[in-house]
Design an enzyme around this catalytic site. Sequence first.
Site, PDB file in Angstrom:
ATOM      1  N   SER A 146       0.232  -1.267   0.180  1.00  0.00           N
ATOM      2  CA  SER A 146      -0.370   0.123  -0.225  1.00  0.00           C
ATOM      3  C   SER A 146       0.922   1.135   0.005  1.00  0.00           C
ATOM      4  CB  SER A 146      -0.564  -0.114   1.543  1.00  0.00           C
ATOM      5  OG  SER A 146      -1.570   0.957   1.012  1.00  0.00           O
ATOM      6  N   TYR A 159      -1.379  -0.689  10.448  1.00  0.00           N
ATOM      7  CA  TYR A 159      -1.287  -1.082   9.269  1.00  0.00           C
ATOM      8  C   TYR A 159      -0.361  -0.828   8.165  1.00  0.00           C
ATOM      9  CZ  TYR A 159      -3.744  -1.180   4.729  1.00  0.00           C
ATOM     10  OH  TYR A 159      -4.267  -1.628   3.298  1.00  0.00           O
TER      11      TYR A 159
HETATM   12  P1  NAP Z   1     -12.301  -5.071   0.039  1.00  0.00           P
HETATM   13  O1  NAP Z   1     -12.523  -4.745  -1.456  1.00  0.00           O
HETATM   14  O2  NAP Z   1     -13.418  -4.597   1.312  1.00  0.00           O
HETATM   15  O3  NAP Z   1     -12.344  -6.560  -0.377  1.00  0.00           O
HETATM   16  C1  NAP Z   1     -11.493  -7.304   0.296  1.00  0.00           C
HETATM   17  C2  NAP Z   1     -11.260  -8.869   0.138  1.00  0.00           C
HETATM   18  O4  NAP Z   1     -11.331  -9.935   0.636  1.00  0.00           O
HETATM   19  C3  NAP Z   1     -13.142  -9.141  -0.252  1.00  0.00           C
HETATM   20  O5  NAP Z   1     -12.994 -10.384  -1.409  1.00  0.00           O
HETATM   21  C4  NAP Z   1     -13.258 -10.320   1.276  1.00  0.00           C
HETATM   22  O6  NAP Z   1     -13.992 -11.287   0.201  1.00  0.00           O
HETATM   23  C5  NAP Z   1     -11.773 -10.833   0.911  1.00  0.00           C
HETATM   24  N1  NAP Z   1     -11.097 -11.174   2.392  1.00  0.00           N
HETATM   25  C6  NAP Z   1     -11.211 -10.488   2.947  1.00  0.00           C
HETATM   26  N2  NAP Z   1     -10.221 -11.406   4.402  1.00  0.00           N
HETATM   27  C7  NAP Z   1     -10.000 -12.330   4.156  1.00  0.00           C
HETATM   28  C8  NAP Z   1      -8.779 -12.943   4.960  1.00  0.00           C
HETATM   29  N3  NAP Z   1      -8.367 -13.700   6.029  1.00  0.00           N
HETATM   30  N4  NAP Z   1      -9.137 -14.204   4.279  1.00  0.00           N
HETATM   31  C9  NAP Z   1      -9.574 -14.696   2.572  1.00  0.00           C
HETATM   32  N5  NAP Z   1     -10.225 -13.174   1.844  1.00  0.00           N
HETATM   33  C10 NAP Z   1     -10.709 -12.782   2.611  1.00  0.00           C
HETATM   34  O7  NAP Z   1     -10.658  -4.425  -0.089  1.00  0.00           O
HETATM   35  P2  NAP Z   1      -9.403  -3.622  -1.456  1.00  0.00           P
HETATM   36  O8  NAP Z   1      -9.476  -2.307  -0.820  1.00  0.00           O
HETATM   37  O9  NAP Z   1      -9.788  -4.430  -2.734  1.00  0.00           O
HETATM   38  O10 NAP Z   1      -8.366  -4.643  -0.668  1.00  0.00           O
HETATM   39  C11 NAP Z   1      -7.208  -5.515  -0.901  1.00  0.00           C
HETATM   40  C12 NAP Z   1      -6.038  -5.575  -0.576  1.00  0.00           C
HETATM   41  O11 NAP Z   1      -5.662  -3.680  -1.335  1.00  0.00           O
HETATM   42  C13 NAP Z   1      -5.525  -5.380   0.660  1.00  0.00           C
HETATM   43  O12 NAP Z   1      -4.478  -5.711   0.841  1.00  0.00           O
HETATM   44  C14 NAP Z   1      -5.555  -4.022   0.785  1.00  0.00           C
HETATM   45  O13 NAP Z   1      -4.556  -2.867   2.238  1.00  0.00           O
HETATM   46  C15 NAP Z   1      -4.924  -3.532  -0.340  1.00  0.00           C
HETATM   47  N6  NAP Z   1      -5.328  -1.922  -0.458  1.00  0.00           N
HETATM   48  C16 NAP Z   1      -6.133  -1.795  -1.190  1.00  0.00           C
HETATM   49  C17 NAP Z   1      -5.918  -0.166  -0.617  1.00  0.00           C
HETATM   50  C18 NAP Z   1      -8.112   0.490  -1.145  1.00  0.00           C
HETATM   51  O14 NAP Z   1      -8.202   2.325  -1.219  1.00  0.00           O
HETATM   52  N7  NAP Z   1      -8.916   0.681  -1.148  1.00  0.00           N
HETATM   53  C19 NAP Z   1      -5.082   1.126  -0.972  1.00  0.00           C
HETATM   54  C20 NAP Z   1      -3.465   0.781  -0.620  1.00  0.00           C
HETATM   55  C21 NAP Z   1      -3.877  -0.892  -0.016  1.00  0.00           C
HETATM   56  P3  NAP Z   1     -15.014 -12.291   2.158  1.00  0.00           P
HETATM   57  O15 NAP Z   1     -15.762 -11.870   2.723  1.00  0.00           O
HETATM   58  O16 NAP Z   1     -15.574 -13.332   1.770  1.00  0.00           O
HETATM   59  O17 NAP Z   1     -13.740 -13.028   3.274  1.00  0.00           O
END
Ligand code: NAP
Length: 254
Positions: A146, A159
């Site tokens: 991130s 985090y």
């Molecule tokens: P998101 O849209 O909330 O999606 C989260 C996904 O993770 C869902 O498919 C959820 O499905 C699954 N999940 C949650 N906990 C889990 C676990 N313990 N084991 C397996 N699956 C799990 O999240 P996102 O924003 O795409 O984030 C994805 C990645 O991008 C993360 O590593 C986050 O740190 C990184 N990131 C995000 C941002 C941002 O701005 N969005 C920025 C920088 C980095 P279920 O509920 O079915 O498990």
Amino acid sequence: MEKKIPRRLEGKVAIVTASTQGIGFGIIERLGLEGASVIVSSRKQANVEEAVEKLKSQGIDAYGIVCHVSNAQHRKNLVEKTVQKYGKIDIVVCNAAANPSTDPILSSKEVVLDKLWEINVKSSILLLQDVAPHLEKGSSVIFITSIAGFQPQGAMAMYGVTKTALLGLTKALAAEMGPDTRVNAVAPGFVPTHFASFITGNSEVREGIEEKTLLNRLGTTGDMAAAAAFLASEDASYITGETLVVAGGMPSRL
Ligand code: NAP
């Protein structure tokens, strides 16, 4: 004009953790559209089934397996079922993360600290221990870190520190897994997903973030997916140990 997606990943087998929505889904969809067979996973069976259907409806060869990344049996099952079905693994994207609290680091409860390290760092290492014997020559591992890993602070400080650790893990595993496997990372900026909704859902905060980028916008899941597909492909065959920052020009120095 609609962007034409290349088919750089024909014949490849890709696992993406936490891939039923958000960035993970964007990545798995892109890898599938580029020709890879994809293994979708997350904690909830219904989410896995729904994601598989969405991918199949686009002509993607998708297979779903429930996997909570901190559950050893789930990780083992994910790898075993993938190998039973496809005989190999070429691409692994470690995308799962948690941010269970917005407390300052010095007031964070031990249980919160444990969860952050367990989901964001340790589970990826343990998954790769299971995956490693099955990785093909020319395989690719990608961590999703991130922009917060470069400047851990505020509500995302602890985090962010776990995401900083992934920058080091990328370097360390690139050395350990080369020359047959490349290991890289994508560092997303802010993308409006469920995970980031506590930040991007507030219009004032969102506008503040947009202003901090040089491109005056938030990122999209497609922006992240394009970077991950590039790193997974032969186009990145001389790139390993690197973190590709996809954050619209937000500052990214440690
Ligand atoms: P998101 O849209 O909330 O999606 C989260 C996904 O993770 C869902 O498919 C959820 O499905 C699954 N999940 C949650 N906990 C889990 C676990 N313990 N084991 C397996 N699956 C799990 O999240 P996102 O924003 O795409 O984030 C994805 C990645 O991008 C993360 O590593 C986050 O740190 C990184 N990131 C995000 C941002 C941002 O701005 N969005 C920025 C920088 C980095 P279920 O509920 O079915 O498990």
